[in-house]
Design an enzyme around this catalytic site. Structure first.
Site, PDB file in Angstrom:
ATOM      1  N   THR A  44     -21.768  -9.514 -10.163  1.00  0.00           N
ATOM      2  CA  THR A  44     -20.883 -10.584  -9.683  1.00  0.00           C
ATOM      3  C   THR A  44     -20.642 -10.493  -8.179  1.00  0.00           C
ATOM      4  O   THR A  44     -20.763  -9.402  -7.597  1.00  0.00           O
ATOM      5  CB  THR A  44     -19.534 -10.469 -10.433  1.00  0.00           C
ATOM      6  OG1 THR A  44     -18.552 -11.261  -9.779  1.00  0.00           O
ATOM      7  CG2 THR A  44     -19.012  -9.041 -10.433  1.00  0.00           C
ATOM      8  N   ASP A  45     -20.251 -11.610  -7.580  1.00  0.00           N
ATOM      9  CA  ASP A  45     -19.892 -11.589  -6.149  1.00  0.00           C
ATOM     10  C   ASP A  45     -18.531 -10.917  -5.925  1.00  0.00           C
ATOM     11  O   ASP A  45     -18.167 -10.611  -4.798  1.00  0.00           O
ATOM     12  CB  ASP A  45     -19.893 -13.008  -5.555  1.00  0.00           C
ATOM     13  CG  ASP A  45     -18.899 -13.963  -6.219  1.00  0.00           C
ATOM     14  OD1 ASP A  45     -18.252 -13.576  -7.216  1.00  0.00           O
ATOM     15  OD2 ASP A  45     -18.764 -15.108  -5.739  1.00  0.00           O
ATOM     16  N   GLU A  46     -17.791 -10.682  -7.029  1.00  0.00           N
ATOM     17  CA  GLU A  46     -16.442 -10.123  -6.875  1.00  0.00           C
ATOM     18  C   GLU A  46     -16.460  -8.694  -6.342  1.00  0.00           C
ATOM     19  O   GLU A  46     -15.445  -8.202  -5.853  1.00  0.00           O
ATOM     20  CB  GLU A  46     -15.672 -10.214  -8.203  1.00  0.00           C
ATOM     21  CG  GLU A  46     -15.595 -11.645  -8.709  1.00  0.00           C
ATOM     22  CD  GLU A  46     -14.594 -11.871  -9.832  1.00  0.00           C
ATOM     23  OE1 GLU A  46     -13.638 -11.103  -9.944  1.00  0.00           O
ATOM     24  OE2 GLU A  46     -14.805 -12.838 -10.584  1.00  0.00           O
TER      25      GLU A  46
ATOM     26  N   TYR B 178     -11.820  -5.156 -13.047  1.00  0.00           N
ATOM     27  CA  TYR B 178     -13.108  -5.757 -13.429  1.00  0.00           C
ATOM     28  C   TYR B 178     -14.140  -5.551 -12.321  1.00  0.00           C
ATOM     29  O   TYR B 178     -15.232  -5.020 -12.557  1.00  0.00           O
ATOM     30  CB  TYR B 178     -12.931  -7.260 -13.716  1.00  0.00           C
ATOM     31  CG  TYR B 178     -14.240  -8.030 -13.755  1.00  0.00           C
ATOM     32  CD1 TYR B 178     -15.187  -7.794 -14.746  1.00  0.00           C
ATOM     33  CD2 TYR B 178     -14.539  -9.002 -12.781  1.00  0.00           C
ATOM     34  CE1 TYR B 178     -16.399  -8.489 -14.769  1.00  0.00           C
ATOM     35  CE2 TYR B 178     -15.737  -9.701 -12.806  1.00  0.00           C
ATOM     36  CZ  TYR B 178     -16.668  -9.441 -13.799  1.00  0.00           C
ATOM     37  OH  TYR B 178     -17.862 -10.120 -13.817  1.00  0.00           O
TER      38      TYR B 178
ATOM     39  N   LYS C 191     -17.649  -3.333 -12.220  1.00  0.00           N
ATOM     40  CA  LYS C 191     -18.975  -3.909 -11.952  1.00  0.00           C
ATOM     41  C   LYS C 191     -19.592  -3.240 -10.717  1.00  0.00           C
ATOM     42  O   LYS C 191     -20.802  -2.958 -10.692  1.00  0.00           O
ATOM     43  CB  LYS C 191     -18.878  -5.425 -11.733  1.00  0.00           C
ATOM     44  CG  LYS C 191     -18.522  -6.241 -12.968  1.00  0.00           C
ATOM     45  CD  LYS C 191     -19.552  -6.192 -14.081  1.00  0.00           C
ATOM     46  CE  LYS C 191     -20.845  -6.908 -13.762  1.00  0.00           C
ATOM     47  NZ  LYS C 191     -21.751  -6.948 -14.944  1.00  0.00           N
TER      48      LYS C 191
END
Ligand SMILES: NC(=O)c1ccc[n+]([C@@H]2O[C@H](COP(=O)([O-])OP(=O)(O)OC[C@H]3O[C@@H](n4cnc5c(N)ncnc54)[C@H](O)[C@@H]3O)[C@@H](O)[C@H]2O)c1
Length: 378
Positions: free
Chosen positions: A135-137, A184, A188
């Site tokens: 993810t970009d998060e 989260y 990741k």
């Protein structure tokens, strides 16, 4: 060429689109969909392809190392597309252990199983690939320096770019330093590091992609767009965090699946590719588009359900802006989003309204019985 591809998390939102694409586009491949069927896994997402001769479903936990290793040997897996994860930020704030277990330990267990399985063969890593979906998060938050939005500085030929606005001058690049804020994104980020470490330490052919927010059919209705479509339909409140100022870059899920297909086949080992929609929206503006679309498609007065918007206390540690620059993927592999946002939202809203039974099956909990009904006698 015949290939045996293990796709993890294939009963989830993005995974089901990837499984469908691979099963239908590559009849010569065997696609093994491995999923634990947590609350987010729903085999009804794959009803249309569940009898395909090149498709196999296996219910298993990626953390169960021995089972994964024996499955990889049994099916002679030569490619892995790893999507299985706990994926909801709000849940990670309440229950971070589950996120560390699945996202970190589960990814490590898959990596180690792949290494042992592949290293024991004479051809070792030749023709193999471990492709990790992220993810970009992981990059953290960007500033929102242009509240009204500006044209982005990078050029793109993507059709959606005509409508694209950027809410700041900075974008996430493949070289952006990791700076995750939620449990989260921290889990990741950790899994991404393990994947790269397996390349650097053991020479395992790995690849990572970091993608922006996805939307489209089959998304679990705890996530903003399907939740709000369902709430508008039933005239329930629409809880908006803070003032709805947070900015996200949205990508239609089938465009993500197409990118995964392209990168799986043509991406360079050990590379990272950012995948994004060139499509930033403030939450509040996005919600207004969803409300207008649902109202119109239900034959209501367009915008009459704006009154359902209810501002609630902001999410803890809520990142202000995410914005992906996916021009490397565009430049090197020729990918670009195929849908303009207005088209994608229209398709998405229409799908949820036309598939109320799919939604009701989830809200009633019946979807969790589907595995027993479908597979108990096999
Ligand atoms: N949804 C997005 O906008 C988005 C954006 C970028 C990246 N991603 C990443 O893409 C992947 C898929 O996201 P999604 O939105 O489809 O998630 P999802 O929550 O809809 O699906 C996750 C799937 O993984 C399965 N799963 C969970 N724990 C498991 C375990 N221990 N063993 C086996 N299977 C397990 C679930 O049953 C479910 O089918 C995730 O890795 C996520 O981090 C998602």
């Amino acid at each position: 060429m015949k290939r045996n591809i293990l796709i993890t998390g294939g009963a989830g939102f993005i995974g089901s689109h990837v499984v469908r694409l691979f099963v239908t586009k590559y009849p010569e491949y065997r696609i093994i969909n491995l999923d634990k069927l947590t609350y987010a896994g729903n085999l009804a997402n794959l009803k249309d392809i569940e009898h395909a001769p090149n498709y196999t479903f296996v219910k298993a936990d990626i953390c169960d190392f021995e089972t994964i290793l024996s499955l990889m040997r049994q099916y002679e897996v030569d490619g892995i597309i790893h999507l299985a994860a706990e994926s909801h930020v709000d849940r990670s704030i309440r229950d971070p252990f589950t996120f560390a277990r699945t996202n970190v330990m589960g990814t490590l267990s898959l990596l180690e199983a792949a290494r042992r399985c592949w290293e024991s063969r004479p051809e070792r890593f030749e023709g193999k690939l471990f492709y990790h979906i992220s993810t970009d998060e992981v990059y953290g938050a960007l500033e929102l320096t242009r509240p009204e939005g500006i044209k982005p500085p990078f050029s793109t030929t993507a059709s959606s770019a005509e409508h694209h606005l950027a809410y700041g001058e900075e974008f996430f690049l493949e070289t952006t330093k990791y700076n995750p804020h939620s449990p989260y994104s921290a889990s990741k980020a950790s899994s991404d590091h393990f994947v790269r470490a397996y390349h650097d330490t053991y020479g395992m052919p790995t690849l990572v992609t970091n993608c922006s927010n996805n939307y489209g059919p089959y998304q679990f209705p705890e996530k903003l767009i399907p939740l709000f479509i369902n709430n508008i339909r039933h005239r329930r409140p629409l809880p908006v965090y803070g003032k709805g100022e947070n900015v996200r870059d949205w990508l239609y899920v089938e465009d993500h699946a197409r990118a995964i297909d392209l990168i799986f086949h043509r991406g360079k080992v050990a590379e990272t590719y950012n995948i994004g929609g060139f499509n930033e929206w403030k939450n509040i503006d996005l919600i207004k588009v969803v409300i207008r679309t649902v109202d119109r498609l239900l034959g209501r007065h367009e915008g009459e359900d704006m009154k359902l918007i209810t501002f609630v206390t902001d999410r803890a540690g809520h990142d202000l802006r995410y914005a992906i620059d996916s021009s490397k993927l565009q430049r090197e592999l020729g990918w670009e989003p195929s849908l303009q946002f207005e088209e994608g939202i229209e398709k998405t809203v229409r799908w949820y309204l036309d598939n109320q039974a799919w939604m009701d099956n989830i809200t009633s909990g019946d979807y969790e019985k589907y595995y027993d009904e479908m597979y108990k006698n096999r």
